[in-house]
Design a protein around this motif. Structure first.
Motif, PDB file in Angstrom:
ATOM      1  N   GLY A 109       0.809  -1.209   0.000  1.00 54.57           N
ATOM      2  CA  GLY A 109       0.000   0.000   0.000  1.00 54.57           C
ATOM      3  C   GLY A 109       0.844   1.261   0.000  1.00 54.57           C
ATOM      4  O   GLY A 109       0.512   2.241  -0.681  1.00 54.57           O
ATOM      5  N   TYR A 110       1.936   1.222   0.763  1.00 52.99           N
ATOM      6  CA  TYR A 110       2.823   2.394   0.816  1.00 52.99           C
ATOM      7  C   TYR A 110       3.583   2.540  -0.500  1.00 52.99           C
ATOM      8  O   TYR A 110       3.716   3.647  -1.030  1.00 52.99           O
ATOM      9  N   LYS A 111       4.072   1.430  -1.037  1.00 51.38           N
ATOM     10  CA  LYS A 111       4.802   1.489  -2.308  1.00 51.38           C
ATOM     11  C   LYS A 111       3.899   2.000  -3.427  1.00 51.38           C
ATOM     12  O   LYS A 111       4.312   2.828  -4.249  1.00 51.38           O
ATOM     13  N   ASP A 112       2.665   1.516  -3.458  1.00 51.11           N
ATOM     14  CA  ASP A 112       1.723   1.982  -4.490  1.00 51.11           C
ATOM     15  C   ASP A 112       1.486   3.480  -4.369  1.00 51.11           C
ATOM     16  O   ASP A 112       1.403   4.195  -5.381  1.00 51.11           O
ATOM     17  N   SER A 119       3.737   9.939  -9.883  1.00 55.21           N
ATOM     18  CA  SER A 119       2.918  10.266 -11.044  1.00 55.21           C
ATOM     19  C   SER A 119       2.282  11.644 -10.893  1.00 55.21           C
ATOM     20  O   SER A 119       2.255  12.443 -11.836  1.00 55.21           O
ATOM     21  N   TYR A 120       1.777  11.929  -9.693  1.00 50.90           N
ATOM     22  CA  TYR A 120       1.166  13.231  -9.421  1.00 50.90           C
ATOM     23  C   TYR A 120       2.174  14.357  -9.614  1.00 50.90           C
ATOM     24  O   TYR A 120       1.843  15.416 -10.169  1.00 50.90           O
ATOM     25  N   LEU A 121       3.401  14.126  -9.157  1.00 51.47           N
ATOM     26  CA  LEU A 121       4.447  15.148  -9.263  1.00 51.47           C
ATOM     27  C   LEU A 121       5.154  15.130 -10.615  1.00 51.47           C
ATOM     28  O   LEU A 121       6.017  15.961 -10.866  1.00 51.47           O
ATOM     29  N   GLN A 122       4.792  14.156 -11.448  1.00 49.07           N
ATOM     30  CA  GLN A 122       5.400  13.987 -12.771  1.00 49.07           C
ATOM     31  C   GLN A 122       6.917  13.778 -12.661  1.00 49.07           C
ATOM     32  O   GLN A 122       7.705  14.399 -13.360  1.00 49.07           O
ATOM     33  N   PHE A 123       7.267  12.856 -11.766  1.00 49.20           N
ATOM     34  CA  PHE A 123       8.669  12.450 -11.594  1.00 49.20           C
ATOM     35  C   PHE A 123       8.966  11.369 -12.633  1.00 49.20           C
ATOM     36  O   PHE A 123       8.935  10.194 -12.350  1.00 49.20           O
ATOM     37  N   ASP A 124       9.299  11.766 -13.840  1.00 53.96           N
ATOM     38  CA  ASP A 124       9.526  10.790 -14.911  1.00 53.96           C
ATOM     39  C   ASP A 124      10.941  10.220 -14.896  1.00 53.96           C
ATOM     40  O   ASP A 124      11.161   9.074 -15.281  1.00 53.96           O
ATOM     41  N   ASN A 125      11.915  11.037 -14.480  1.00 52.32           N
ATOM     42  CA  ASN A 125      13.316  10.599 -14.502  1.00 52.32           C
ATOM     43  C   ASN A 125      13.981  10.871 -13.159  1.00 52.32           C
ATOM     44  O   ASN A 125      15.086  11.407 -13.093  1.00 52.32           O
ATOM     45  N   ALA A 126      13.304  10.482 -12.105  1.00 53.36           N
ATOM     46  CA  ALA A 126      13.775  10.814 -10.761  1.00 53.36           C
ATOM     47  C   ALA A 126      14.979   9.980 -10.350  1.00 53.36           C
ATOM     48  O   ALA A 126      15.155   8.834 -10.782  1.00 53.36           O
ATOM     49  N   SER A 143      11.753   2.326  -8.625  1.00 48.82           N
ATOM     50  CA  SER A 143      12.383   2.591  -9.923  1.00 48.82           C
ATOM     51  C   SER A 143      12.975   4.002  -9.910  1.00 48.82           C
ATOM     52  O   SER A 143      12.326   4.956  -9.490  1.00 48.82           O
ATOM     53  N   ALA A 144      14.218   4.107 -10.373  1.00 43.81           N
ATOM     54  CA  ALA A 144      14.892   5.401 -10.441  1.00 43.81           C
ATOM     55  C   ALA A 144      15.986   5.315 -11.492  1.00 43.81           C
ATOM     56  O   ALA A 144      16.530   4.241 -11.767  1.00 43.81           O
TER      57      ALA A 144
END
Length: 387
Positions: A109-112, A119-126, A143-144
């Motif tokens: 639940g925390y990982k999800d 996704s909300y922050l649009q961290f595409d290449n974090a 994933s990073a």
């Protein structure tokens, strides 16, 4: 760049006591760096038990921007967002204590929710910076585009975690296999991690100092007024790192000086071993912004830590704060202090340590603050994250 950070300390601790630990110093410095965009801080899971025990408030300061079940995302600063998980597993935390965090961090639940927050922050290449060995399962599953493990203090040397030795060893081993880039705060730690966990790529990234630590209006703390000068002070936690025998020696050898300790008492056994002479004062913990006034008041500042096999290979942040306040500093040979021998008096016997407390004369050169600022340390960390 956008950065996910897994600190060791609960964000609530910093809200209550002040932002004073290595992990939050890095978070704030990264947030203020021109090459950083936004930070997603993945906070420690918490239950009602810990909230009550530590006197924390459930809601973080700031605006909740995302919520799902028992998880929230709070904007606590312009570009700092904190993901928080309020677990119902009170019994599990009570039964397993620190071991509980290893699995609690990794709950689905925390990982999800963390992925939803990205996704909300649009961290595409974090990028990912993890500073918490107890969150190793979570760090490995996220994933990073690059991951860095800031393996600051060696938790295998902390007596309070000795019952978790196998769990911690497994965590360090897994991190060594899966995360290529490590940082730590002492050469002793570098040697330990290389020898015991075959870590190949590890950079020395020593602690820094908050450059405005000694700025602002000076307010003489009221609880110092009744204490006779000169004031020889220590600001920090009373923990297993403290050399009680050394403290007892210097307080007896300097009866006309007052020895003042400001900070939490974490290890009661060490505290009990310190002889409570008439010139020894324990003033308790202080908020970080008020703590600076104590340091500025001290005539001499000390770091009376254990040496050799009793040290933990750390790097004392308080030494940098003392130096920023332009104080004469006397410490023991170990815990990273030997790297500061141009700026502080590093002594290897109780007699030599005590001798330096008998005079306010300070022949050491001043610390080049900008080279040791948290912002400069953040610059180095950003370069490592960007590899």
């Amino acid at each position: 760049m956008d950065i996910m950070v897994i600190p060791f300390h609960d964000w609530r601790k910093s809200e209550k006591e002040g932002f004073r630990t290595r992990d939050v110093h890095f978070i704030r410095a990264l947030a203020n760096h021109k090459f950083s965009n936004r930070l997603l801080v993945i906070n420690r899971p918490i239950t009602k038990l810990e909230l009550v025990y530590k006197g924390f408030k459930k809601q973080l300061r700031g605006n909740i921007v995302l919520k799902a079940g028992k998880c929230t995302l709070t904007q606590v600063d312009t570009n700092i967002f904190v993901a928080d998980y309020y677990s119902q597993d009170v019994i599990g935390q009570a039964a397993h204590r620190f071991k509980w965090f290893i699995n609690a961090y990794n709950e689905d639940g925390y990982k999800d929710f963390i992925y939803n927050a990205c996704s909300y922050l649009q961290f595409d290449n974090a990028k990912l910076l993890t500073q918490n060995i107890f969150a190793y399962k979570l760090a490995l599953s996220l994933s990073a585009t690059n991951k860095v493990f800031d393996a600051w203090d060696n938790f295998l040397k902390f007596p309070g975690y000795s019952h978790l030795k196998k769990d911690l060893q497994l965590g360090y081993a897994e991190m060594s296999r899966e995360i290529a880039s490590w940082t730590t705060n002492s050469n002793e730690n570098i040697n330990f991690y290389k020898q015991n966990f075959k870590v190949k790529n590890i950079d020395l990234l020593k602690n820094g100092v908050k450059t405005d630590f000694a700025e602002g209006q000076f307010i003489l703390p009221q609880d110092l007024l009744s204490i006779k000068k000169p004031w020889i002070g220590f600001g920090g936690k009373i923990s297993y790192l403290m050399d009680s025998e050394l403290i007892n020696y210097i307080s007896a050898d300097n009866p006309d000086s007052s020895f003042i300790f400001v900070g939490q008492i974490l290890d009661k056994r060490v505290y009990q071993k310190i002889i409570k002479r008439k010139n020894v004062f324990f003033l308790g913990d202080k908020k970080y912004d008020m703590y600076a006034n104590y340091v500025k008041s001290f005539d001499i500042c000390i770091v009376p830590y254990n040496v050799k096999n009793k040290q933990h290979g750390g790097d004392s942040m308080k030494a940098y704060e003392y130096l920023l306040a332009k104080k004469k500093v006397v410490g023991t040979n170990g815990n990273g202090l030997e790297d500061l021998k141009d700026y502080i008096y590093v002594e290897d016997t109780p007699e030599n340590f005590s001798a330096q407390l008998k005079t306010l004369d300070n022949q050491k050169i001043e610390l080049p603050i900008e080279q040791h600022s948290w912002l400069s340390k953040a610059q180095t960390l950003l370069c490592i994250l960007d590899k």
